[in-house]
Design a protein around this motif. Sequence first.
Motif, PDB file in Angstrom:
ATOM      1  N   ILE A  66       0.829  -1.199   0.000  1.00 41.44           N
ATOM      2  CA  ILE A  66       0.000   0.000   0.000  1.00 41.44           C
ATOM      3  C   ILE A  66       0.867   1.255   0.000  1.00 41.44           C
ATOM      4  O   ILE A  66       0.614   2.202  -0.749  1.00 41.44           O
ATOM      5  N   GLU A  67       1.905   1.276   0.813  1.00 39.58           N
ATOM      6  CA  GLU A  67       2.813   2.433   0.850  1.00 39.58           C
ATOM      7  C   GLU A  67       3.496   2.641  -0.499  1.00 39.58           C
ATOM      8  O   GLU A  67       3.645   3.772  -0.957  1.00 39.58           O
ATOM      9  N   ARG A  68       3.897   1.568  -1.148  1.00 40.21           N
ATOM     10  CA  ARG A  68       4.553   1.687  -2.455  1.00 40.21           C
ATOM     11  C   ARG A  68       3.583   2.212  -3.509  1.00 40.21           C
ATOM     12  O   ARG A  68       3.991   2.975  -4.390  1.00 40.21           O
ATOM     13  N   ILE A  69       2.315   1.845  -3.394  1.00 40.07           N
ATOM     14  CA  ILE A  69       1.309   2.385  -4.315  1.00 40.07           C
ATOM     15  C   ILE A  69       1.111   3.871  -4.030  1.00 40.07           C
ATOM     16  O   ILE A  69       1.093   4.696  -4.952  1.00 40.07           O
ATOM     17  N   GLN A  70       0.991   4.236  -2.772  1.00 40.17           N
ATOM     18  CA  GLN A  70       0.777   5.633  -2.391  1.00 40.17           C
ATOM     19  C   GLN A  70       1.962   6.520  -2.759  1.00 40.17           C
ATOM     20  O   GLN A  70       1.809   7.712  -2.996  1.00 40.17           O
ATOM     21  N   GLN A  71       3.157   5.933  -2.828  1.00 44.15           N
ATOM     22  CA  GLN A  71       4.356   6.686  -3.202  1.00 44.15           C
ATOM     23  C   GLN A  71       4.618   6.621  -4.710  1.00 44.15           C
ATOM     24  O   GLN A  71       5.680   7.030  -5.169  1.00 44.15           O
ATOM     25  N   ASP A  72       3.660   6.097  -5.467  1.00 45.30           N
ATOM     26  CA  ASP A  72       3.735   5.994  -6.927  1.00 45.30           C
ATOM     27  C   ASP A  72       4.870   5.109  -7.433  1.00 45.30           C
ATOM     28  O   ASP A  72       5.318   5.260  -8.565  1.00 45.30           O
ATOM     29  N   GLU A  73       5.333   4.187  -6.601  1.00 43.06           N
ATOM     30  CA  GLU A  73       6.319   3.207  -7.061  1.00 43.06           C
ATOM     31  C   GLU A  73       5.623   2.090  -7.818  1.00 43.06           C
ATOM     32  O   GLU A  73       6.201   1.496  -8.731  1.00 43.06           O
ATOM     33  N   LEU A  74       4.388   1.792  -7.415  1.00 48.84           N
ATOM     34  CA  LEU A  74       3.563   0.763  -8.043  1.00 48.84           C
ATOM     35  C   LEU A  74       2.194   1.364  -8.312  1.00 48.84           C
ATOM     36  O   LEU A  74       1.825   2.378  -7.724  1.00 48.84           O
TER      37      LEU A  74
END
Length: 103
Positions: A66-74
């Motif tokens: 979820i954090e990686r999605i929120q940080q636009d990594e995924l």
Amino acid sequence: MNKASVVVYGADIVCASCVNAPTSQNTFEWLQPLLKRKYPDTSFEFTYIDIEKDTENLTDHDQQFIERIQQDELFYPLITINDEYVADGYIQLNQLTKFMEQR
């Protein structure tokens, strides 16, 4: 693979980078009959996690995605099978079958 735990991380709003792609919920609903039909000998467990609403009782593993999605990594929807990353963003059948057949 006899058992597979499939998790779809998504949100109600279509990902801005995934124009014309199905919603996360549509992807989740499409995925279930498709995998069950294509891999009838596998016992599937499906979970949908809304990255904006489902914030309680998440594992560290879920929180990391979820954090990686929120940080636009995924991008979302993001799919994992047995805690392994499979695909994100615009999901296509060949991504799923390639993963399943390598296991």
